[in-house]
Design an enzyme around this catalytic site. Structure first.
Site, PDB file in Angstrom:
ATOM      1  N   GLY A 166       0.787  -1.237   0.000  1.00 59.29           N
ATOM      2  CA  GLY A 166       0.000   0.000   0.000  1.00 59.29           C
ATOM      3  C   GLY A 166       0.806   1.268   0.000  1.00 59.29           C
ATOM      4  N   THR A 167       2.112   1.164  -0.199  1.00 64.36           N
ATOM      5  CA  THR A 167       2.912   2.385  -0.158  1.00 64.36           C
ATOM      6  C   THR A 167       3.027   3.040  -1.532  1.00 64.36           C
ATOM      7  OG1 THR A 167       4.813   0.917  -0.241  1.00 64.36           O
ATOM      8  CG2 THR A 167       4.316   1.918   1.864  1.00 64.36           C
ATOM      9  N   GLY A 168       2.431   2.442  -2.537  1.00 64.60           N
ATOM     10  CA  GLY A 168       2.397   3.106  -3.837  1.00 64.60           C
ATOM     11  C   GLY A 168       3.386   2.564  -4.849  1.00 64.60           C
ATOM     12  N   HIS A 183     -11.575   1.173  33.547  1.00 65.01           N
ATOM     13  CA  HIS A 183     -10.353   0.731  32.875  1.00 65.01           C
ATOM     14  C   HIS A 183      -9.850   1.823  31.918  1.00 65.01           C
ATOM     15  CE1 HIS A 183      -7.774  -2.502  31.026  1.00 65.01           C
ATOM     16  NE2 HIS A 183      -7.831  -1.644  30.012  1.00 65.01           N
ATOM     17  N   GLU A 184     -10.731   2.325  31.104  1.00 59.51           N
ATOM     18  CA  GLU A 184     -10.310   3.320  30.112  1.00 59.51           C
ATOM     19  C   GLU A 184      -9.924   4.641  30.766  1.00 59.51           C
ATOM     20  OE1 GLU A 184      -9.492   2.438  27.307  1.00 59.51           O
ATOM     21  OE2 GLU A 184     -10.490   0.491  27.329  1.00 59.51           O
ATOM     22  N   THR A 213       2.958  -0.027  -7.012  1.00 60.37           N
ATOM     23  CA  THR A 213       2.252  -0.224  -8.272  1.00 60.37           C
ATOM     24  C   THR A 213       1.930   1.126  -8.903  1.00 60.37           C
ATOM     25  OG1 THR A 213       1.284  -2.194  -7.301  1.00 60.37           O
ATOM     26  CG2 THR A 213       0.299  -1.392  -9.316  1.00 60.37           C
TER      27      THR A 213
HETATM   28  P1  ADP Z   1       1.515  -1.175  -3.407  1.00 56.33           P
HETATM   29  O1  ADP Z   1       1.647  -1.606  -4.819  1.00 56.33           O
HETATM   30  O2  ADP Z   1       2.757  -0.543  -2.867  1.00 56.33           O
HETATM   31  O3  ADP Z   1       1.015  -2.231  -2.497  1.00 56.33           O
HETATM   32  P2  ADP Z   1      -0.399   0.583  -4.550  1.00 56.33           P
HETATM   33  O4  ADP Z   1       0.466   1.316  -5.479  1.00 56.33           O
HETATM   34  O5  ADP Z   1      -1.229  -0.469  -5.145  1.00 56.33           O
HETATM   35  O6  ADP Z   1       0.422  -0.021  -3.359  1.00 56.33           O
HETATM   36  O7  ADP Z   1      -1.294   1.639  -3.801  1.00 56.33           O
HETATM   37  C1  ADP Z   1      -2.674   1.461  -3.643  1.00 56.33           C
HETATM   38  C2  ADP Z   1      -3.397   2.778  -3.694  1.00 56.33           C
HETATM   39  O8  ADP Z   1      -3.034   3.602  -2.584  1.00 56.33           O
HETATM   40  C3  ADP Z   1      -3.029   3.603  -4.896  1.00 56.33           C
HETATM   41  O9  ADP Z   1      -3.836   3.290  -5.963  1.00 56.33           O
HETATM   42  C4  ADP Z   1      -3.249   5.017  -4.420  1.00 56.33           C
HETATM   43  O10 ADP Z   1      -4.588   5.377  -4.523  1.00 56.33           O
HETATM   44  C5  ADP Z   1      -2.893   4.943  -2.966  1.00 56.33           C
HETATM   45  N1  ADP Z   1      -1.504   5.347  -2.728  1.00 56.33           N
HETATM   46  C6  ADP Z   1      -0.544   4.577  -2.222  1.00 56.33           C
HETATM   47  N2  ADP Z   1       0.611   5.258  -2.105  1.00 56.33           N
HETATM   48  C7  ADP Z   1       0.379   6.487  -2.581  1.00 56.33           C
HETATM   49  C8  ADP Z   1       1.189   7.656  -2.742  1.00 56.33           C
HETATM   50  N3  ADP Z   1       2.480   7.667  -2.377  1.00 56.33           N
HETATM   51  N4  ADP Z   1       0.627   8.753  -3.268  1.00 56.33           N
HETATM   52  C9  ADP Z   1      -0.674   8.733  -3.618  1.00 56.33           C
HETATM   53  N5  ADP Z   1      -1.464   7.680  -3.500  1.00 56.33           N
HETATM   54  C10 ADP Z   1      -0.982   6.554  -2.980  1.00 56.33           C
HETATM   55 ZN    ZN Z   2      -6.577  -1.357  28.406  1.00 54.10          ZN
HETATM   56 MG    MG Z   3       1.091  -3.342  -5.589  1.00 57.52          MG
END
Ligand code: ADP
Ligand code: ZN
Ligand code: MG
Length: 616
Positions: free
Chosen positions: A209-211, A427-428, A213
């Protein structure tokens, strides 16, 4: 056909007989031949008719020795007269010629039989067609299985991904490096003129999810080059050898369209170290990987094909993939920092209607550890919430709820008032109070007793502080105290018999924190013990490299830390028990208290307490 000619032969025999017997026939018998041959002529009569010019046309059927005759006296569309012929009809033909009667020679064709045979032909053709279709289809299937690797749809070619570098935010280092790849694709001469080799492969490494792709797509979008993308798992298929042929196919296609980019997503699915793993090696995957290695060696330095691969498991990749000449550039794509998150929020906020009061800075602040995908998801969730609440625009409220939803879980209906709810509230409040009272803690963002999915009864949440800040010993000690605050409040209020399972996660975290302080961070008077790997994988790490004596000391230190912090937490609860009770009442009433309200109540209490205790 055989049938019809037999039938006409029989008719003819009958007719011949009829010709002689017509008159003598009793009326009963007469009906049958009349129906079979409505009109007839004798051969001699025909000849005389021809000679008298009373015949319009004659059709001779040589196969059946039969003549069809149309007389001039008959209407044009009427049925012809039938006359049986002998072998040679020179006499007749001569006469016909003499009188210029239309003559044609034609095999007799019973119309019904003709239609019948047409239908038969039709059915046979249909059957044949059906057979061919079935064969074609099954052989098509076979062909598909055979040429499975040649799947057209498997890798998509996207000349225009529509994604530009400006759509990618927060991973500036990676972007910069890849910008160079774009230059390679656009102006290869600039590099080749100097004798530089264009890199063959770029490996993007980073958590999901870091971008990664997205970045690859942006490169294709910027370079305007064809972009073949395929996922590593698509390479690995059930059929042996298919993965390899798919690789071959891919590179063949790419060569035809170079300059271009090949993007292999999740390459760890193919690129795992050969000959390792549970249950031995995977032949199919190894073949695929070998093919990939061969292909990457096969194309010469400057063909204009650049392979970009992405993975979040670089540790499992085969060393051969990583050696220079293949993926010789490795670019790390990390979780975004504060400014990165802000950038990503801005990119994804462009097409969202955010309320003017919304501060993306504050959201970036509150979302450490979020990946780009998480942030995109966060904004989308908030937009959905705002729509559900029929709001004009997305406000902080929706954003906050979306953050909780992503980090903690779905909100469930509040508990009915009862013992359990009170216990959770204490607790909280215990946690939240520690957060507020302790000097080195991050400030409280909110405390809530609204249950969440996953068995969470409530939570207290700090506003994360600058993640670049140094984590000090005092900070860690306070953190341990905060985690113990929940259980401490429970014990102080309800007594040791009433403690619940609710604190088990807290206690686990405390143990891990304390251990890290002692062993990894050297934060105790035991001194520096060196790094002890924490086991993250499936298998426990080897025995730690210290003596048993030291192990005992480590345990003692850990216990000391936990005991001290726990004592402190209990003391704090005890010291301001009226405050705790008041906060719990408020929390039970409102289900959620935000940090500011909470702090205000604490301050008020402290001032009052100070007034009371100050001697006048
Ligand atoms: P990865 O391939 O690293 O697992 P993706 O590129 O598939 O992640 O990212 C999934 C979605 O998250 C993208 O389509 C985009 O919408 C969002 N996203 C992730 N990283 C970024 C970034 N650096 N800038 C903008 N959008 C991002
Ligand atoms: Zn707790
Ligand atoms: Mg990917």
């Amino acid at each position: 056909m055989v049938q019809s000619s037999l039938a006409s032969q029989a008719t003819r025999g009958l007719l011949t007989l009829m010709g002689a017997l017509t008159l003598a026939l009793p009326p009963v018998l007469k009906a049958a031949p009349a129906a079979a041959a409505p009109t007839t002529l004798s051969y001699s009569q025909l000849l005389s008719d021809v000679n008298q010019g009373q015949v319009r046309a004659v059709v001779i059927d040589p196969e059946e020795d039969m003549a069809k005759v149309w007389l001039t006296s008959q209407p044009a569309n009427s049925a012809p007269l039938r006359i049986p012929l002998f072998d040679k009809n020179t006499e007749l033909i001569q006469a016909l010629n003499n009188h210029q009667v239309e003559l044609s020679i034609q095999p007799e064709n019973d119309r019904g039989a003709y239609v019948g045979s047409l239908i038969q032909i039709f059915f046979i053709l249909l059957l044949l067609g059906g057979l061919v279709l079935i064969l074609r289809r099954s052989s098509g299937n076979a062909g598909q299985a055979m040429g499975f690797g040649k799947s057209r749809a498997r890798f998509q070619m996207e000349a225009k991904t529509g994604i530009r570098f400006e759509d990618v935010a927060g991973i500036e280092d990676a972007k910069e490096e890849l910008q160079e790849v774009v230059t390679f694709l656009k102006k290869p001469e600039r590099f080749t003129a100097l004798g530089a080799k264009i890199p063959k492969g770029v490996l993007l490494i980073g958590p999901p999810g870091t971008g990664k792709t997205l970045l690859a797509k942006a490169i294709a979008g910027e370079a305007g080059a064809p972009f073949f993308s395929i996922s590593g798992s698509e390479f690995v298929e059930m059929f042996v050898g298919v993965g390899a042929s798919r690789v071959r196919d891919l590179f063949k296609k790419a060569k035809e369209t170079s300059p271009c980019l090949i993007f292999i997503d999740e390459i760890d699915a193919v690129g795992r170290q050969r000959g390792v793993g549970i249950g031995g090696g995977n032949d199919e995957r190894e073949q695929t990987l070998n093919q990939l290695l061969t292909e990457m060696d096969g194309f010469e330095g400057n063909t204009g094909i650049i392979v970009i691969a992405a993975t979040n498991r670089p540790d499992v990749l085969d060393a051969a993939l990583l050696r220079p000449g293949r993926f010789d550039r490795q670019i790390t794509v990390d979780l975004p920092s504060y400014s990165g998150r802000l950038g990503i929020l801005q990119v994804h906020g462009r097409n969202k209607r955010l309320a003017d009061s919304v501060s993306l800075e504050a959201i970036a602040q509150r979302t450490p550890g979020f990946s780009g995908a998480d942030l995109a998801n966060l904004l989308n969730e908030a937009a959905i919430l705002a729509a559900r609440r029929r709001k004009e625009s997305i406000t902080e409220l929706e954003l906050g709820d979306a953050i909780d939803r992503i980090t903690i879980g779905l909100t469930l209906a509040p508990l009915l008032d009862g013992r359990k709810k009170r216990l959770i509230a204490y607790h909280e409040v215990g946690h939240a109070l520690m957060m507020t009272l302790l000097k080195h803690s991050d400030p409280l963002e909110k405390v809530t007793i609204l249950p969440r999915s996953g068995g969470i009864g409530g939570f207290s949440k700090p506003i994360p502080q600058d993640e670049d800040g140094l984590v000090t010993r005092a900070y860690m000690l306070d953190l341990v105290t905060i985690y113990l605050g929940g259980r401490a409040a429970e014990i102080e209020v309800f007594g040791p018999d009433e403690v619940t399972l609710g604190a088990s996660q807290d206690i686990r975290t405390v143990a891990a924190l304390a251990r890290q302080m002692v062993v990894n961070f050297g934060m105790t008077d035991l001194g520096f013990l060196g790094v002890e790997e924490t086991d993250e994988g499936m298998w426990p790490k080897n025995r730690p490299e210290y003596s048993e004596e030291l192990a005992v000391q480590i345990d003692r230190q850990i216990r000391q830390i936990v005991q001290d912090c726990y004592a402190q937490a209990r003391q704090l609860v005890r010291d301001c028990r009226p405050l705790v009770d008041r906060l719990v009442d408020l929390l039970l009433e409102n289900e959620t208290l935000d940090g500011d309200t909470f702090r205000q109540i604490v301050t008020d209490y402290q001032q009052q307490a100070a007034l009371v205790s100050t001697p006048v």
